[in-house]
Design a protein around this motif. Structure first.
Motif, short mmCIF file in Angstrom:
data_model
loop_
_atom_site.label_atom_id
_atom_site.label_comp_id
_atom_site.label_asym_id
_atom_site.label_seq_id
_atom_site.Cartn_x
_atom_site.Cartn_y
_atom_site.Cartn_z
N LEU A 22 0.82 -1.21 0.00
CA LEU A 22 0.00 0.00 0.00
C LEU A 22 0.86 1.26 0.00
O LEU A 22 0.54 2.25 -0.67
N ASP A 23 1.95 1.21 0.76
CA ASP A 23 2.85 2.36 0.80
C ASP A 23 3.40 2.67 -0.59
O ASP A 23 3.42 3.82 -1.04
N PHE A 24 3.83 1.64 -1.30
CA PHE A 24 4.42 1.86 -2.61
C PHE A 24 3.37 2.15 -3.67
O PHE A 24 3.64 2.87 -4.64
N LEU A 25 2.16 1.62 -3.51
CA LEU A 25 1.09 1.97 -4.44
C LEU A 25 0.75 3.45 -4.33
O LEU A 25 0.49 4.12 -5.35
N VAL A 26 0.73 3.98 -3.12
CA VAL A 26 0.47 5.41 -2.93
C VAL A 26 1.58 6.23 -3.56
O VAL A 26 1.33 7.26 -4.21
N ARG A 27 2.81 5.80 -3.38
CA ARG A 27 3.95 6.55 -3.94
C ARG A 27 3.98 6.50 -5.46
O ARG A 27 4.54 7.39 -6.11
#
Length: 269
Positions: A30-35
């Motif tokens: 989720l962190d990298f999808l947001v980024r």
């Protein structure tokens, strides 16, 4: 007393391990999808930072999968033996219907992903470092042009003063030059009245200009030295970053592949 009665009652532990593992994996992605939604994602430096963070934090999903793997086998160890009919039903069940199967396939795909990251990281590192080197080269070119211009001005002025020293009639040409600054023209007019003072001033000015040439040449040499140091440091940083990322990516790929392949092999037995 049967074997199952001797086994500890640990199903809650297996569920906790599985839940914690899923949370770790979900927070990571989720962190990298947001980024990935960042408007600056097209920037090579942002892309390289994202790849570096992906590699540095790759141990998080690795821990998550390890916990899930442990939870599966805790559950298998603690549940009572199945009757023969249930075992036959399980053997007939398709592999894709088993959550463990997809978990270990996911682990294998993560291993492949970290292998594929290596060439992407290699290329992006080259792009970022080359961009920095191009900026250094452009700045060096501007500085060199400025220094060369100063040096040429000093040389031209030196030649003019030397010409005045050899032939005072050159002073008249300078005084008749409409581009001559008024203050300098007034000073030269005063010097023209006293040839002895004129010669002393010419010698002093020539000496001063020669010193300026030496200083400007020293500035150019210092600029060349700084440029060489920056290029050397950038090349070293590029090699070190690539080596570090490559080693970490390979180790992560091996770890994920080990979980995936081992899990698939044990599930089929």
């Amino acid at each position: 007393m049967t074997v199952s009665e001797n086994r500890p009652n640990l199903p809650p532990s297996s569920r906790v391990l599985t839940l914690v593992g899923l949370i770790l994996i979900l927070t990571f992605f989720l962190d990298f999808l947001v980024r990935l939604t960042s408007p600056q994602l097209g920037n090579a430096e942002v892309q390289l930072t994202l790849l570096n963070d992906l590699i540095d934090r790759g141990v998080i999903p690795l821990i998550g999968l390890s916990l899930i793997y442990a939870g599966f086998w805790f559950h298998l160890y603690t549940k009572p033996p199945l009757v023969t009919d249930a075992q036959d039903d399980k053997e007939l069940r398709a592999a894709w219907q088993d959550p463990k199967f997809w978990t270990f396939v996911f682990a294998s795909l993560l291993g492949l992903m970290f292998l594929l990251i290596i060439p992407f990281h290699y290329a992006k590192t080259g792009d970022v470092i080359q961009k920095a080197l191009d900026q250094v080269e452009a700045e060096w070119t501007r500085n060199k042009a400025t220094i060369d211009q100063q040096l040429n001005q000093v040389k031209v002025e030196e030649q003019q003063w030397q010409a005045i020293g050899k032939d005072p009639t050159q002073l008249d040409q300078l005084l008749n030059n409409p581009q001559m600054p008024p203050q300098q023209k007034a000073a030269l007019t005063q010097l023209k009245k006293d040839p002895q003072v004129l010669k002393q001033n010419v010698d002093a000015r020539v000496k001063q200009l020669q010193q300026q040439q030496t200083q400007v040449a020293g500035q150019l040499a210092d600029a060349e030295k700084r440029k060489a140091e920056v290029v050397k440091r950038a090349e070293g940083e590029r090699s070190l970053t690539r080596l570090r990322a490559g080693i970490r990516s390979i180790l992560l790929a091996i770890a994920f592949a080990s979980i995936g392949w081992t899990g698939l092999r044990d599930s089929s037995n």
